[in-house]
Write an enzyme that holds these catalytic residues in place. Structure first.
Site, PDB file in Angstrom:
ATOM      1  N   HIS A   1       2.360  -0.626  67.666  1.00 24.81           N
ATOM      2  CA  HIS A   1       2.707  -0.172  69.008  1.00 24.81           C
ATOM      3  C   HIS A   1       2.154  -1.117  70.069  1.00 24.81           C
ATOM      4  O   HIS A   1       2.818  -1.380  71.078  1.00 24.81           O
ATOM      5  CB  HIS A   1       2.155   1.234  69.267  1.00 24.81           C
ATOM      6  CG  HIS A   1       2.923   2.314  68.582  1.00 24.81           C
ATOM      7  ND1 HIS A   1       3.557   3.335  69.265  1.00 24.81           N
ATOM      8  CD2 HIS A   1       3.171   2.545  67.269  1.00 24.81           C
ATOM      9  CE1 HIS A   1       4.156   4.148  68.399  1.00 24.81           C
ATOM     10  NE2 HIS A   1       3.924   3.687  67.185  1.00 24.81           N
TER      11      HIS A   1
ATOM     12  N   GLN B   1       1.626 -12.855  61.868  1.00 25.01           N
ATOM     13  CA  GLN B   1       2.846 -12.758  61.074  1.00 25.01           C
ATOM     14  C   GLN B   1       4.005 -13.549  61.672  1.00 25.01           C
ATOM     15  O   GLN B   1       4.742 -14.218  60.950  1.00 25.01           O
ATOM     16  CB  GLN B   1       3.254 -11.289  60.915  1.00 25.01           C
ATOM     17  CG  GLN B   1       4.525 -11.100  60.101  1.00 25.01           C
ATOM     18  CD  GLN B   1       4.687  -9.692  59.620  1.00 25.01           C
ATOM     19  OE1 GLN B   1       4.023  -9.283  58.674  1.00 25.01           O
ATOM     20  NE2 GLN B   1       5.557  -8.947  60.276  1.00 25.01           N
TER      21      GLN B   1
ATOM     22  N   TRP C   1      10.006  -1.672  61.719  1.00 23.65           N
ATOM     23  CA  TRP C   1      10.959  -2.323  62.620  1.00 23.65           C
ATOM     24  C   TRP C   1      10.394  -3.579  63.267  1.00 23.65           C
ATOM     25  O   TRP C   1      11.114  -4.567  63.467  1.00 23.65           O
ATOM     26  CB  TRP C   1      11.453  -1.351  63.686  1.00 23.65           C
ATOM     27  CG  TRP C   1      12.571  -1.939  64.502  1.00 23.65           C
ATOM     28  CD1 TRP C   1      12.618  -2.079  65.860  1.00 23.65           C
ATOM     29  CD2 TRP C   1      13.814  -2.474  64.015  1.00 23.65           C
ATOM     30  NE1 TRP C   1      13.798  -2.666  66.239  1.00 23.65           N
ATOM     31  CE2 TRP C   1      14.554  -2.919  65.122  1.00 23.65           C
ATOM     32  CE3 TRP C   1      14.361  -2.625  62.735  1.00 23.65           C
ATOM     33  CZ2 TRP C   1      15.822  -3.502  65.007  1.00 23.65           C
ATOM     34  CZ3 TRP C   1      15.629  -3.204  62.615  1.00 23.65           C
ATOM     35  CH2 TRP C   1      16.335  -3.636  63.744  1.00 23.65           C
TER      36      TRP C   1
ATOM     37  N   SER D   1       8.302  -5.736  61.923  1.00 29.28           N
ATOM     38  CA  SER D   1       8.392  -6.786  60.910  1.00 29.28           C
ATOM     39  C   SER D   1       9.835  -7.218  60.683  1.00 29.28           C
ATOM     40  O   SER D   1      10.130  -8.400  60.523  1.00 29.28           O
ATOM     41  CB  SER D   1       7.784  -6.300  59.587  1.00 29.28           C
ATOM     42  OG  SER D   1       6.383  -6.142  59.703  1.00 29.28           O
TER      43      SER D   1
ATOM     44  N   GLN E   1      11.212   3.270  57.667  1.00 28.66           N
ATOM     45  CA  GLN E   1      11.482   2.178  56.740  1.00 28.66           C
ATOM     46  C   GLN E   1      12.681   2.434  55.815  1.00 28.66           C
ATOM     47  O   GLN E   1      13.480   1.509  55.577  1.00 28.66           O
ATOM     48  CB  GLN E   1      10.220   1.859  55.932  1.00 28.66           C
ATOM     49  CG  GLN E   1       9.054   1.428  56.804  1.00 28.66           C
ATOM     50  CD  GLN E   1       7.700   1.618  56.170  1.00 28.66           C
ATOM     51  OE1 GLN E   1       7.574   1.690  54.953  1.00 28.66           O
ATOM     52  NE2 GLN E   1       6.654   1.718  56.996  1.00 28.66           N
TER      53      GLN E   1
END
Length: 485
Positions: free
Chosen positions: A26, A361, A379, A381, A401
């Protein structure tokens, strides 16, 4: 000086108070949105001020200092401001039961209201209060202060439609009647395809009566009832090209603005709630640099999931079976039954892979060496993979997911889903099969890579200066009533 300050205050047209939960998933998209809003300033001589509010426990982690525990703590990064809010406990824990939730809601509402009063007292009254996904205290404060609410929906438009119809239009009864049958199909208005029960968000199909299931149901029920009645503006972290049907459906009910991608750039500073320093980054980025283009399998299952030692053994076994270099992210607390397992993984994988506690990432996914992302398909990722043009092997676990991976595989065709065994374990042989299917030289792998490349171009165009994300964000700001005009 006073006159200059007065003129500056008169130019401030908007002040957004964006309230985020204290999760990695978040805070970073919240911060990116806050920065994008603040940098829209300068139109018509005005400017936009943004304050990001996070839980007190998270604030201490982000800005450790002797003053971090002060009720009136505040800081700035030069673009936006940050203030903590208190839930009355401030230890980062989740509520135990309904009574605890009620107490924390009152405390959070009071804390946010006090923060808004302080901001107003400093000459920056809040003109709109926003929340990531859902927040009942945000609704409470908006009613108290009589200011607009906006929702920053950091999931897909499809998830927004599913939740809206479930909580507002009575589809909860239909889901409950078939919750025990994962293959049962149902159609929701406006969606491009029927959804199986197994494709729905896990919190909608959890009929266990657990405290977490009740908490989700109660909070979402009240918030979506509010949304159905008051129709707040909703910023959705998606692209028009990804979900035209779901977006068209939701625009029938609320005012929607698509603002993706909101992932920042690979060189933009990010907030890390887990240990991550320059030495760690230098190590894994140097390791990536030593590998050929599109050769590395990147594996990460997000900031919330925990895995058993048996599951992690299967994952490592599958990666070794692939014979490809891999970068595996395993938090120290990410293995449920063995605190030392992540350290032993490092010893077992040195010849072929690298194991790290945490990483940047987006920077990893943007590296040319990465050819595949084995992901839980949260979402954030998923969007980071799309922006980077990296194919996905999806291993969904919970929340949104299962829905995301369905669209990744069947709608957008940028990856495939790895199937679990009957007891819920991703077997090494299945992981190896899926990685090879995505990274190999077969027709399917080539098609997936082409789709991923095309989607990357669409996402980058949306994110560019003057792109759809910026245009839609400007339209959103114009739709919010101003102060000090």
């Amino acid at each position: 000086m006073a006159d200059d300050e007065g003129r500056h205050q008169r130019k401030v047209r908007h002040h957004f108070l964006l309230v985020s939960y204290g999760f990695q998933s978040h805070i970073n998209p919240g911060r990116v949105l806050a920065h994008r809003l603040a940098r829209l300033g300068g139109v018509d001589g005005g400017s936009i001020s943004v304050t990001l509010s996070v839980p007190a426990a998270t604030y201490r982690c982000m800005f450790p200092s002797p003053d971090a525990d002060a009720a009136e703590a505040t800081t700035t990064d030069g673009v936006i401001s940050y203030v903590p809010y208190s839930d009355g406990v401030d230890d980062g824990s989740m509520p135990r039961d309904a009574a605890d939730r009620a107490v924390r809601r009152r405390a959070t509402s009071a804390s946010l209201s006090a923060a808004a009063a302080r901001l107003a007292g400093s000459g920056r009254p809040v003109t709109c209060i926003m929340c990531t996904v859902v927040s009942l205290p945000v609704v409470d404060v908006a009613r108290e202060l009589d200011i607009p609410v906006a929702v920053y929906w950091i999931q897909t438009a499809t998830l927004l439609a599913i939740n809206y119809h479930y909580f507002v239009h009575g589809y909860s009864e239909l889901v409950a009647a078939h919750a025990a049958d994962p293959a049962h199909e149902l159609r929701l208005p406006g969606l491009s395809r029927p959804l199986q029960i197994s494709n729905l968000p896990s919190y909608l199909t959890d009929m266990s009566g657990s405290e977490s299931a009740k908490a989700f149901s109660e909070v979402f029920q009240e918030f979506f009832q509010y949304m159905g009645q008051w129709q707040p503006k909703v910023l959705v972290a998606t692209l028009d090209e990804l979900e035209p049907d779901a977006l068209a459906e939701m625009k029938r009910h609320v005012e929607v603005f698509t603002v993706a991608p909101m992932v920042g750039s690979s060189t933009e500073a990010r907030i890390h709630l887990f240990k991550h320093d320059s030495a760690d980054k230098k190590r894994y980025m140097g390791w990536l640099q030593a590998h050929p283009e599109k050769s590395v399998v990147y594996v990460s299952f997000g900031s919330l999931s925990k895995y058993t030692k048996h599951q992690m053994d299967e994952i490592v076994g599958g990666l070794r079976q692939c014979g490809r270099p891999y970068l595996l992210v395993v938090r120290r607390d990410g293995i449920a039954d063995d605190d030392d397992e992540s350290r032993s993984l490092e010893k077992r994988t040195q010849s072929q892979g690298m194991v790290v506690d945490w990483c940047n990432q987006l920077e990893v996914l943007s590296h040319p060496a990465v050819g595949c992302f084995v992901s839980h398909c949260g979402w954030n990722s998923t969007m980071e993979a799309m922006v980077s043009g990296v194919p996905i092997v999806g291993v969904p676990n919970m929340f949104d997911q299962p829905t995301n991976v369905l669209f990744i595989e069947e709608e957008w065709e940028v990856g495939i889903k790895a199937e679990r065994s009957g007891d819920g374990v991703l077997m090494g042989t299945e992981l190896a099969r899926c990685v090879e299917l995505v990274m190999g030289e077969g027709a399917k792998a080539m098609a997936i890579r082409e789709k991923a490349k095309a989607l990357k171009e669409i996402a980058q165009a949306a994110a560019a200066v003057g792109g759809s994300a910026e245009r839609n964000l400007r339209d959103f700001v114009k739709a919010i009533p101003c102060q000090n005009q």
